[in-house]
Design an enzyme around this catalytic site. Structure first.
Site, PDB file in Angstrom:
ATOM      1  CG  ASP A 216      37.145 -66.150  53.249  1.00  0.00           C
ATOM      2  OD1 ASP A 216      38.296 -66.242  53.606  1.00  0.00           O
ATOM      3  OD2 ASP A 216      36.350 -66.972  53.453  1.00  0.00           O
ATOM      4  CD  GLU A 309      32.058 -76.556  52.824  1.00  0.00           C
ATOM      5  OE1 GLU A 309      32.888 -76.594  53.668  1.00  0.00           O
ATOM      6  OE2 GLU A 309      31.299 -75.594  52.946  1.00  0.00           O
ATOM      7  CB  THR A 433      35.977 -62.989  59.964  1.00  0.00           C
ATOM      8  OG1 THR A 433      35.335 -63.580  58.559  1.00  0.00           O
ATOM      9  CG2 THR A 433      36.954 -63.964  60.537  1.00  0.00           C
TER      10      THR A 433
END
Length: 534
Positions: A216, A309, A433
């Site tokens: 990601d 999740e 992030t």
């Protein structure tokens, strides 16, 4: 009867009490001021619980009201919460915590720390890609595995380029760029990267390609690095990845996991970590696709009162042993970005639902607990540091349109330095992030030059000083003594201003270098990138 039939869509919210600010029959949007105060109360309930029960440990254990170390034994939650205090306007507590951390945190300790997790709040390999774990005292352990996730390699450019700029040492940015390029050169023929790679051999160990866990923030940092550094090459790399991701992983505005060399589906699941993607799409101006994907993810939230999740897309339900929600911020983060871009009240509704769900399910006497299972709302004894660093911060910013973080350039601080005037605080903040903001103007304004560069500049100043003495006119020289940025009017309270005045008069502040500032708003405005073709 299958368990999933016991929790139909929207049942959770039918059970939640109604509050002022919740849309009524007329469809009015949630009241931002009301929910802003609710979010602030959430922060202080969690923050105070950490200080009272867990400090100086890394994280709070909210069910037993104690603490434990997780990522490195350096009071991680307090570090992560630091700039959230500033965004909430609590300058006096921010200053107090800075002093506490300076006096008490020591990084020269015999602890194995995640390179990725530590940096976002060991690059000497044959490939230039870093190990995943490093000992803070001894370096890389002899038996350390060379297998590292893609995000663990590609999530450094924002922080390391900033560090290079502020210290004058290019090594930090250099190693981060090498790591980015090695990943880029390792992509498959169809333009995808896998999940884990051997940093010694450069061979892919896990060949699943997607936008979620393990990958990601690599994509995130290509975009944010491009904006922060005004780097067209980084943006071009991301856009090429984006094209491959659309071609091989996107189905009906969901993003699946595929085999990186063949493009065949390997996992038809949505991971909660993928919910950052609509926000990233908004940063490159792809608003329509971002909203469609966001609405897909929002339906999952409505189904469970949080994002599990893993979510099996064809079955429309959770994946075994991945039913939990550790209060992650990614969907709220995307809502904040998209609301800034569109003003769509649906995004405020997500914020409302998040506040109501988290308080209803997760709040306990000593903070907020991870939801172990969204199906029955069992809790786990952990409150991860990102709850205060990211989740609460993005919620607050979603409901606070006038926060200084959202500045559109209409106000700014003009700082006088020995080398001219610098502009700070004009907006366009880049979040790393872990949701820690960086002022892009400060990155370029507050550069610390190398010693040799200072020597050259001193010689040049001396030369021009001699020339000016021969001239009939002479400009005033600016003082090179300590300076402090002027307070921005109207943001801080009178008490907080007084707290600021208590700071010692003399401070060792490095000189600032301000030649013609390279930062412009050409690529970034309100956090959004506008490409030449748009």
């Amino acid at each position: 009867m299958p368990f999933q039939l016991l929790i139909p869509f929207g049942l959770l919210f039918a059970l939640l009490p109604l509050h002022h600010g919740v849309p009524g029959p007329d469809g009015t949007a949630p009241d931002p001021a009301y929910y802003r105060e609710r979010v602030k109360a959430m922060f202080y309930h969690a923050y105070d619980s950490y200080l009272e029960n867990a400090f100086p440990y890394d994280e709070l254990r909210p069910l037993t009201c104690d603490g434990h170390d997780t990522w490195g034994s350096f009071s991680l939650t307090l570090i992560d919460a630091l700039d959230t205090l500033l965004i909430l306007g609590n300058v006096s507590e921010f200053q107090r915590v800075v002093e506490v951390l300076q006096d008490n945190v020591d990084f020269d300790i015999d602890v194995n720390a995640s390179v990725f997790e530590t940096n976002i709040r060991a690059f000497q390999t044959p490939t230039g890609m870093p190990y995943g774990t490093v000992n803070l005292l001894h370096g890389v352990n002899p038996g350390e595995t060379p297998v590292t996730c893609t995000a663990g390699i590609g999530t450094f450019i924002v922080e390391f380029a900033t560090l290079s700029s502020l210290t004058g040492d290019p090594v930090f940015e250099d190693v981060a760029r090498v790591a980015l390029m090695r990943l880029w050169e390792s992509r498959s023929d169809i333009g995808l990267v896998g999940n884990h790679i051997d940093v010694l051999t450069g061979k892919w160990v896990a060949q699943d390609a997607g936008i979620g866990a393990g990958v990601d923030s690599y994509f995130e940092y290509l975009v944010k690095g491009a904006i922060l550094l005004q780097d067209k090459k980084l943006m071009a790399m991301f856009l090429e990845y984006n094209e491959a991701i659309r071609n091989y992983t996107r189905f009906d505005d969901w993003y699946l996991w595929v085999q990186m060399y063949k493009g065949t589906v390997s996992m038809p699941v949505f991971q909660s970590l993928e919910a950052y993607w609509p926000g990233l799409q908004s940063l490159i101006g792809d608003i329509d696709n971002a909203m469609r994907t966001f609405l897909n993810y929002y339906t999952v939230w409505k189904q469970f009162g949080g994002l599990p999740e893993f979510y099996n897309i064809p079955q429309g339900y959770t994946v075994e042993k991945r039913e939990g929600y550790p209060l992650r911020p990614e969907l709220i983060e995307s809502a904040m970005y998209l609301y800034r871009a569109t003003g769509d009240p649906t995004l405020l509704e997500l914020g409302r639902d998040a506040v109501e769900s988290i308080e209803k399910i997760s709040k306990v006497e000593c903070g907020f607990a991870t939801i172990k299972d969204l199906r029955d709302h069992k809790l786990d004894n952990r409150m991860e540091s990102f709850f205060l660093a990211e989740t609460v911060k993005y919620l607050y910013l979603l409901f606070d349109p006038t926060n200084f973080i959202h500045n559109n350039g209409s106000t700014f601080d003009a700082v006088i330095t020995p080398y001219g005037e610098c502009i700070l605080g004009a907006g366009g903040y880049i979040f790393n992030t872990e949701a820690h903001p960086i002022d892009p103007a400060a990155l370029h304004c507050c550069q610390r030059l190398k010693e040799e560069q200072w020597e050259v500049e001193d010689l040049m100043r001396e030369f021009y000083s001699l020339k000016r003495k021969k001239s009939r006119f002479q400009k005033k020289t600016l003082s090179s003594g300590p300076w402090e940025p002027p307070a921005r009017a109207g943001i801080f309270s009178e008490n907080q201003d007084r707290a600021r005045e208590k700071k010692p008069a003399k401070q060792k502040i490095p000189l600032l270098s301000c030649p013609s500032q390279p930062f412009t708003s050409k690529l970034a405005l309100l956090g959004q990138v506008f490409l030449d073709s748009t």
